[in-house]
Design a protein around this motif. Structure first.
Motif, PDB file in Angstrom:
ATOM      1  N   UNK A  52       0.839  -1.200   0.000  1.00  0.00           N
ATOM      2  CA  UNK A  52       0.000   0.000   0.000  1.00  0.00           C
ATOM      3  C   UNK A  52       0.877   1.255   0.000  1.00  0.00           C
ATOM      4  N   UNK A  53       1.972   1.216   0.732  1.00  0.00           N
ATOM      5  CA  UNK A  53       2.903   2.343   0.742  1.00  0.00           C
ATOM      6  C   UNK A  53       3.567   2.512  -0.624  1.00  0.00           C
ATOM      7  N   UNK A  54       3.852   1.400  -1.293  1.00  0.00           N
ATOM      8  CA  UNK A  54       4.390   1.475  -2.662  1.00  0.00           C
ATOM      9  C   UNK A  54       3.372   2.129  -3.591  1.00  0.00           C
ATOM     10  N   UNK A  55       2.104   1.772  -3.404  1.00  0.00           N
ATOM     11  CA  UNK A  55       1.034   2.367  -4.195  1.00  0.00           C
ATOM     12  C   UNK A  55       0.900   3.858  -3.890  1.00  0.00           C
ATOM     13  N   UNK A  56       0.957   4.207  -2.597  1.00  0.00           N
ATOM     14  CA  UNK A  56       0.846   5.605  -2.184  1.00  0.00           C
ATOM     15  C   UNK A  56       1.972   6.441  -2.796  1.00  0.00           C
ATOM     16  N   UNK A  57       3.148   5.845  -2.872  1.00  0.00           N
ATOM     17  CA  UNK A  57       4.297   6.529  -3.477  1.00  0.00           C
ATOM     18  C   UNK A  57       4.004   6.907  -4.921  1.00  0.00           C
ATOM     19  N   UNK A  58       3.387   5.991  -5.667  1.00  0.00           N
ATOM     20  CA  UNK A  58       3.069   6.254  -7.074  1.00  0.00           C
ATOM     21  C   UNK A  58       1.914   7.257  -7.200  1.00  0.00           C
ATOM     22  N   UNK A  59       0.956   7.162  -6.312  1.00  0.00           N
ATOM     23  CA  UNK A  59      -0.173   8.101  -6.335  1.00  0.00           C
ATOM     24  C   UNK A  59       0.323   9.526  -6.095  1.00  0.00           C
ATOM     25  N   UNK A 107      -4.318  -9.116   2.150  1.00  0.00           N
ATOM     26  CA  UNK A 107      -5.368  -8.716   3.097  1.00  0.00           C
ATOM     27  C   UNK A 107      -6.466  -8.050   2.288  1.00  0.00           C
ATOM     28  N   UNK A 108      -7.609  -8.704   2.182  1.00  0.00           N
ATOM     29  CA  UNK A 108      -8.637  -8.288   1.234  1.00  0.00           C
ATOM     30  C   UNK A 108      -9.049  -6.835   1.379  1.00  0.00           C
ATOM     31  N   UNK A 109      -9.261  -6.355   2.609  1.00  0.00           N
ATOM     32  CA  UNK A 109      -9.807  -5.015   2.796  1.00  0.00           C
ATOM     33  C   UNK A 109      -8.856  -3.902   2.357  1.00  0.00           C
ATOM     34  N   UNK A 110      -7.614  -4.268   2.035  1.00  0.00           N
ATOM     35  CA  UNK A 110      -6.682  -3.278   1.488  1.00  0.00           C
ATOM     36  C   UNK A 110      -7.153  -2.767   0.129  1.00  0.00           C
ATOM     37  N   UNK A 111      -8.082  -3.491  -0.493  1.00  0.00           N
ATOM     38  CA  UNK A 111      -8.626  -3.079  -1.789  1.00  0.00           C
ATOM     39  C   UNK A 111      -9.337  -1.727  -1.685  1.00  0.00           C
ATOM     40  N   UNK A 112      -9.728  -1.334  -0.480  1.00  0.00           N
ATOM     41  CA  UNK A 112     -10.381  -0.036  -0.287  1.00  0.00           C
ATOM     42  C   UNK A 112      -9.467   1.123  -0.699  1.00  0.00           C
ATOM     43  N   UNK A 113      -8.167   0.900  -0.660  1.00  0.00           N
ATOM     44  CA  UNK A 113      -7.226   1.958  -1.057  1.00  0.00           C
ATOM     45  C   UNK A 113      -7.285   2.240  -2.556  1.00  0.00           C
ATOM     46  N   UNK A 114      -7.963   1.364  -3.307  1.00  0.00           N
ATOM     47  CA  UNK A 114      -8.171   1.626  -4.725  1.00  0.00           C
ATOM     48  C   UNK A 114      -8.969   2.923  -4.908  1.00  0.00           C
ATOM     49  N   UNK A 115      -9.864   3.179  -3.974  1.00  0.00           N
ATOM     50  CA  UNK A 115     -10.661   4.415  -3.998  1.00  0.00           C
ATOM     51  C   UNK A 115      -9.745   5.634  -3.951  1.00  0.00           C
ATOM     52  N   UNK A 116      -8.623   5.509  -3.239  1.00  0.00           N
ATOM     53  CA  UNK A 116      -7.677   6.624  -3.100  1.00  0.00           C
ATOM     54  C   UNK A 116      -7.123   7.047  -4.461  1.00  0.00           C
ATOM     55  N   UNK A 117      -6.912   6.082  -5.344  1.00  0.00           N
ATOM     56  CA  UNK A 117      -6.388   6.383  -6.686  1.00  0.00           C
ATOM     57  C   UNK A 117      -7.401   7.226  -7.460  1.00  0.00           C
ATOM     58  N   UNK A 118      -8.673   6.852  -7.380  1.00  0.00           N
ATOM     59  CA  UNK A 118      -9.730   7.595  -8.073  1.00  0.00           C
ATOM     60  C   UNK A 118      -9.900   8.989  -7.470  1.00  0.00           C
ATOM     61  N   UNK A 178      -8.702   7.306 -16.210  1.00  0.00           N
ATOM     62  CA  UNK A 178      -9.683   6.736 -15.284  1.00  0.00           C
ATOM     63  C   UNK A 178      -9.865   5.237 -15.504  1.00  0.00           C
ATOM     64  N   UNK A 179      -9.535   4.772 -16.688  1.00  0.00           N
ATOM     65  CA  UNK A 179      -9.678   3.347 -17.014  1.00  0.00           C
ATOM     66  C   UNK A 179      -8.462   2.544 -16.562  1.00  0.00           C
ATOM     67  N   UNK A 180      -7.272   3.155 -16.655  1.00  0.00           N
ATOM     68  CA  UNK A 180      -6.009   2.449 -16.374  1.00  0.00           C
ATOM     69  C   UNK A 180      -5.964   1.785 -14.998  1.00  0.00           C
ATOM     70  N   UNK A 181      -6.418   2.438 -13.899  1.00  0.00           N
ATOM     71  CA  UNK A 181      -6.385   1.758 -12.592  1.00  0.00           C
ATOM     72  C   UNK A 181      -7.153   0.436 -12.584  1.00  0.00           C
ATOM     73  N   UNK A 182      -8.263   0.386 -13.285  1.00  0.00           N
ATOM     74  CA  UNK A 182      -9.048  -0.844 -13.366  1.00  0.00           C
ATOM     75  C   UNK A 182      -8.283  -1.918 -14.145  1.00  0.00           C
ATOM     76  N   UNK A 183      -7.509  -1.480 -15.137  1.00  0.00           N
ATOM     77  CA  UNK A 183      -6.674  -2.412 -15.905  1.00  0.00           C
ATOM     78  C   UNK A 183      -5.584  -2.995 -15.001  1.00  0.00           C
ATOM     79  N   UNK A 184      -5.019  -2.144 -14.125  1.00  0.00           N
ATOM     80  CA  UNK A 184      -3.993  -2.600 -13.191  1.00  0.00           C
ATOM     81  C   UNK A 184      -4.508  -3.675 -12.251  1.00  0.00           C
ATOM     82  N   UNK A 185      -5.715  -3.473 -11.714  1.00  0.00           N
ATOM     83  CA  UNK A 185      -6.334  -4.457 -10.823  1.00  0.00           C
ATOM     84  C   UNK A 185      -6.665  -5.730 -11.600  1.00  0.00           C
ATOM     85  N   UNK A 186      -7.210  -5.570 -12.813  1.00  0.00           N
ATOM     86  CA  UNK A 186      -7.578  -6.723 -13.645  1.00  0.00           C
ATOM     87  C   UNK A 186      -6.346  -7.558 -13.994  1.00  0.00           C
ATOM     88  N   UNK A 187      -5.195  -6.903 -14.185  1.00  0.00           N
ATOM     89  CA  UNK A 187      -3.948  -7.614 -14.506  1.00  0.00           C
ATOM     90  C   UNK A 187      -3.563  -8.566 -13.380  1.00  0.00           C
TER      91      UNK A 187
END
Length: 313
Positions: A102-109, A136-147, A161-170
């Motif tokens: 999540x911290x790695x994700x926050x760095x990119x955001x 940890x499943x509930x970490x998926x809530x941080x996806x909202x932070x990207x949007x 706006x589409x790319x984050x969904x592509x990242x999760x789908x990958x």
């Protein structure tokens, strides 16, 4: 004395923080003394300790790179003190890894501020959140932070706006492939357990009551000044400060939803809370009050530890 040491970024600060982290890590693992100590167990614990400490270093990188605080190391000190306040925050292996991603994700955001390579940054941010959710499943809530970050940066490019969904789908597709190869099933490698719990009875102890009260009171008080301080920041940095407070809110919801409330769920909250509280400390003009504020966070964990030892004896 504490403020004089951590008011400027020095190598000694990282050494002090490392020893505080090790202490918190060992306190949470006292029960392992009763187990047979093997080389595999030692290696596993060293990897977990390394993940925990590298999370602190990553926090320091995010803060310094985005000028979220002045040139000091209060945020890493606070993170380590939070670990000492709730040592059980280090006990869940999955949450330790999940928080790191999540911290790695926050760095990119946060790096979206530069408006360079946005597509790659958005993909990476979503990719790391998806990886974190596998642990940890509930970490998926941080996806909202990207949007929310896209909204804050007023990005009207529909592709972004589409790319984050592509990242999760990958991550989802790769996980299914691994699951089919390794487990002969589609979703065996995925952590899709959406269980939540609102049973807070595990917090009914002196240690948790004092620790949670301290975190919430310091956090709430500091947030008032933090929100006021956002207006004083340069326009280019305001979105970054807002992202931190939003990540803290998301982390708070994860604490509420956590299926097992043993203290480890608070780990997601420590990074944004450390930044928010650091900003408040920087607004305090009286040195003596800064010392009292930080000393409280040092003394309380020690007192709780002593009480815990006496209770067990």
């Amino acid at each position: 004395m504490i403020t004089s040491i951590f008011s400027k970024s020095k190598p000694i600060n990282f050494i002090v923080v490392f020893f505080i982290t090790v202490l918190a890590f060992l306190i949470a693992r006292i029960h392992l003394i009763k187990e047979t100590i093997t080389l595999l167990l030692i290696i596993k614990q060293l990897v977990l300790l390394g993940t925990c400490y590298f999370s602190i270093l990553l926090l320091n990188f995010i803060v310094s790179k985005n000028s979220l605080t002045k040139q000091n190391n209060y945020e890493i000190l606070l993170f380590s003190l939070f670990l000492l306040l709730i040592p059980s925050a280090t006990i869940n292996t999955n949450i330790l890894f999940s928080n790191f991603f999540i911290l790695l994700s926050l760095r990119r955001v946060m790096s979206l501020r530069s408006q360079k390579s946005e597509k790659m940054k958005l993909f990476d941010a979503a990719f790391w959140v998806a990886i974190a959710s596998l642990f940890y499943f509930w970490a998926i809530l941080f996806f909202v932070l990207i949007l929310l970050a896209l909204a804050l940066y007023t990005d009207n490019n529909i592709k972004h706006w589409i790319i984050p969904f592509v990242g999760v789908a990958t991550v989802f597709v790769i996980s299914i492939g691994i699951s089919i190869i390794s487990y002969n099933g589609f979703f065996d490698a995925l952590n899709l357990t959406t269980v939540s719990s609102y049973d807070f009875s595990n917090y009914d102890s002196v240690q948790f009551i004092v620790a949670i009260t301290l975190l919430l009171s310091f956090g709430a008080w500091s947030s008032v000044f933090y929100l006021q301080n956002i207006k004083k920041q340069k326009k280019a940095y305001r979105a970054s400060f807002k992202i931190i407070i939003l990540s803290g809110i998301i982390a708070f919801f994860i604490v509420i939803l956590a299926p097992q409330k043993n203290g480890s769920e608070f780990l997601f909250l420590f990074a944004p809370l450390a930044i928010v509280v650091t900003n408040y400390i920087e607004t305090i003009k009286e040195k003596w009050f800064q010392e009292i504020f930080l000393s409280t966070l040092v003394i309380v964990p020690v007192v709780l530890l002593v009480l815990q030892l006496f209770t067990k004896s």
